[in-house]
Design an enzyme around this catalytic site. Sequence first.
Site, PDB file in Angstrom:
ATOM      1  N   LYS B 191       0.883  -1.164   0.000  1.00 33.64           N
ATOM      2  CA  LYS B 191       0.000   0.000   0.000  1.00 33.64           C
ATOM      3  C   LYS B 191       0.924   1.218   0.000  1.00 33.64           C
ATOM      4  O   LYS B 191       1.648   1.475   0.955  1.00 33.64           O
ATOM      5  CB  LYS B 191      -0.906   0.035   1.226  1.00 33.64           C
ATOM      6  N   ARG B 250       2.207   6.011  15.622  1.00 33.83           N
ATOM      7  CA  ARG B 250       1.810   5.082  16.678  1.00 33.83           C
ATOM      8  C   ARG B 250       0.344   4.691  16.550  1.00 33.83           C
ATOM      9  O   ARG B 250       0.000   3.516  16.677  1.00 33.83           O
ATOM     10  CB  ARG B 250       2.073   5.762  18.019  1.00 33.83           C
ATOM     11  N   GLY B 253      -0.107   2.393  13.541  1.00 29.99           N
ATOM     12  CA  GLY B 253       0.531   1.105  13.822  1.00 29.99           C
ATOM     13  C   GLY B 253      -0.287   0.271  14.788  1.00 29.99           C
ATOM     14  O   GLY B 253      -0.469  -0.934  14.597  1.00 29.99           O
ATOM     15  N   GLU B 272       6.947  -0.169  12.943  1.00 32.90           N
ATOM     16  CA  GLU B 272       7.854   0.788  13.558  1.00 32.90           C
ATOM     17  C   GLU B 272       7.052   2.058  13.747  1.00 32.90           C
ATOM     18  O   GLU B 272       6.460   2.574  12.801  1.00 32.90           O
ATOM     19  CB  GLU B 272       9.048   1.035  12.637  1.00 32.90           C
ATOM     20  N   CYS B 309      12.733   8.898  11.739  1.00 31.61           N
ATOM     21  CA  CYS B 309      12.338   8.113  12.911  1.00 31.61           C
ATOM     22  C   CYS B 309      13.409   8.180  13.988  1.00 31.61           C
ATOM     23  O   CYS B 309      13.121   7.941  15.155  1.00 31.61           O
ATOM     24  CB  CYS B 309      12.092   6.657  12.563  1.00 31.61           C
TER      25      CYS B 309
END
Lengths: 534, 534
Positions: B191, B250, B253, B272, B309
Amino acid sequence: MTVAHETITLTGNLIIGAQDVRGTDGEIAAVDPRTGQALEPSYGLGGAADVERATTLAAEAFATYRQTDPDVRAGFLERIAERIDGLGEQLTERVQAETGLPRARAESERARTTNQLRLFASVLREGSWRGARVDPGQPEREPVPRPDVRQRAVALGPVAVFGASNFPLAFAVAGGDTASALAAGCPVVVKAHEAHPGTSELVARAIQAAVRDSELPAGTFSLLFGSGPGLGTALVTDPRIKAVGFTGSRSAGLALTAAAAGRAEPIPVYAEMSSVNPVFILPDALRQRPEELGAAYIASVTTGAGQLCTSPGLVFVQDGEGADEFLAAAAEATGHTAAAPMLTSGIREAYDRGADALASRESVQRVAVGSAADDIACAGQARLFATTGDAFLAEPELHGEVFGATSLVVLVRDRAQLERVVDALEGQLTATIHATTADHDLAGGLLPALELKAGRVLFNGWPTGVEVGHAMVHGGPFPATSAPRTTSVGTRAIERFLRPVAYQNVPGELLPDELRDGNPLGLWRRVDGELGRH
Amino acid sequence: MTVAHETITLTGNLIIGAQDVRGTDGEIAAVDPRTGQALEPSYGLGGAADVERATTLAAEAFATYRQTDPDVRAGFLERIAERIDGLGEQLTERVQAETGLPRARAESERARTTNQLRLFASVLREGSWRGARVDPGQPEREPVPRPDVRQRAVALGPVAVFGASNFPLAFAVAGGDTASALAAGCPVVVKAHEAHPGTSELVARAIQAAVRDSELPAGTFSLLFGSGPGLGTALVTDPRIKAVGFTGSRSAGLALTAAAAGRAEPIPVYAEMSSVNPVFILPDALRQRPEELGAAYIASVTTGAGQLCTSPGLVFVQDGEGADEFLAAAAEATGHTAAAPMLTSGIREAYDRGADALASRESVQRVAVGSAADDIACAGQARLFATTGDAFLAEPELHGEVFGATSLVVLVRDRAQLERVVDALEGQLTATIHATTADHDLAGGLLPALELKAGRVLFNGWPTGVEVGHAMVHGGPFPATSAPRTTSVGTRAIERFLRPVAYQNVPGELLPDELRDGNPLGLWRRVDGELGRH
């Protein structure tokens, strides 16, 4: 070193580090499933405060224990094994009394348990578990210097282990999960299975003594008793616990997995849950030795009253030459099987419900029943059923596990139907093929499909009996386990309690020994990707 | 082999195997964050039917693809790299237009991406990823013969990969997750991140061509576009998908992790998510080179407009000698930092909200702000804040990630407070220590605590910049990732898409090549636990 055997007086207490604590949230007593008699002593059940006390001690111990020299941990595991050996006849008798398992099984399971502890000691000394890797820096590299990067494994933290009902030693207090977690450097808090608290206490005393003998922090090991899901959930959701080992039912495993996933910090649950361990007897094997296979099949099904995670619950044979003889031999062996005590009355009741549910299905034929035994309180009777491939494909109710000495023979029409059957299977711990050389074409076609369904594929044998070694996988796709990338048996189990950490440009004097220049520990390391003792 | 560059006409289509499909669930167009202008073409968004088509093709491809010779897959990865090289200037320009990242970054990220593909090709050829183990049988063993047990790794199945916003090449269509999954033998359905669809299409065309050149099944790779959580959830909950790679926020995820856990067959999600990458500047380092550290700190914070990150969001210094100079140098560097385009207007808005929330806290002092840039549509201004260790310990709101070029300096009182601060941190991708030799006592005390908090601990550098190699760990405890036992960067990433299978008493002619007697492939294998080329 041998430890002389002295009889241990069972206390019925929780063992929290070096302390005995009497649980006050109710009590339980073991029941001898052979006689139905309760066994002394009663065990006080722990609550949330006991969980917190054990996990707090474990977290304190972790800081020290994870950094002990692996050789110290190896000695500790060996001391546990010696202490378990030292429990002598008292342990053998208590196992039999609490589980109804025969003496030979109690003895062989004890040997497996101590061998496993010693195997992890050897793993610790060999050192590859440390996962040492070194990518040396290249300060001159353009356009930017390459940093010095090194990697090793570190322990996850305190681990919760749930003892299984069916392996009171090998998947219990000092079983594979405990051995591999302790080897990795993780303190362990065990929730004992409530069916064998005395066995659990005896083994816990052996570990407690080994903690003391090895001068390790007391919180390295604790044993809790609890009933129902309360204590288990409290343990899994305790923030100090960093991983969970579990062997048991699918529903309990899924509940623990959900509890762990719902934490503020989710943690891995290594749950072994449900497997029917399909067996495929290919046409030429069926033709050549139908009687031998039929008898051996039932011997495997009835091992340990069928209470093994690897018990073959489904056998697929092609309807044709040998099928009748196979079924007749299996029926005869079933009929000759004496009822055996099951682990608990609850397990026996669930077994009867499961077997009755199979028996009640129109599509299922009842082939044979073993003898009953009125003199055994929790007797489980062997039962053999048969059905067709068509029914199996149409009825998912035929795919599930009946925990106990029941198995279902599925007569499949042809190779095409066999392949559809394989596709329809859930994830399994094992899949077995019986084949002669003449069957190899078909076997070679099935193998790729089965290796995607199971953690272990075996030929011309039976799945019960799991060899503890370096190559074993006791695991498999869901619902066999919640963590198909790992194994609970064999040396790779230690990996479940470790994670990799990279060290970049860390000054030599601060590097962990396994990553220092010159390889002072003489380990196998991967340097710039290349394996060697360098 | 070099592939001549020809300009590719972007279509705006979904790429499902060999087919182009126009998505009909709405459309999106990329926006140049430098100018705010929409970029041609528009991309049709996919729906549930497109997901099903891609995953069905992937599942079909899996049966063949996983069993290709690893050398074929190595050649395939190299062809992808060549094709990406062959995209030449068109790719560099499109990356810049869709992300606002500077040319040098577009070029270095492309090099990293192709290096990574080539690295996994070398991993495939080296062969240790196969995890070959052999425990030979001992037919004479008493009381029961030891079976012959062998182990190797098999691929999990089709993998869903979610492209990240901030690495349009290295953590995207042909990024680390895709490279490692394809290496393992898993077809991939990507995706694309909606912010850089053109970049995604270009890279997907490179993969599609490599699939064709390598004569692999078309379903080995597909690219989908979708907006909002719908398509992503459909992909993760599709029963054919067996693992997920994700890099992003977050909340996203956690949503994917929950969706995967809720499936009939739960699957692993390698997400991650969130890291503030704490940096600890120890007293002597602070005393020796405060200005240098202050400037280098801000250079790291503002790399890629802070959209990394591993951007250092927290720096801890002891209030005392050097602290003022450090802060002054960092303030000066921040003030001199020109505003840079952020990836999208949404990311810029979230950045401003996060930075404003910090600025509005009583406990937080605004130290410096970078210059504004009215000529950039999505300009992100660098911002530097400071607070005290007391405030940090009291206010969890100061612990979170602000994605962008903002960082917070925490002035801690003393060593005891520093240790409390470390305890209070969540899991991180990285933790950094700046130390001179005089600081080694303190550094050696912090290191054990930091290795439990982070996937990578580094000294005297900055966490931005992740070296791709054999020892790298880009991972870490929750919430840095959902799978702390793995890495998304470096050669060990391949392990995330493999699981071990044991083969017991499998006839020689049916064994996989890597497990055959005599080690015909010349692999490193563990035989009875001992490593060797045997």
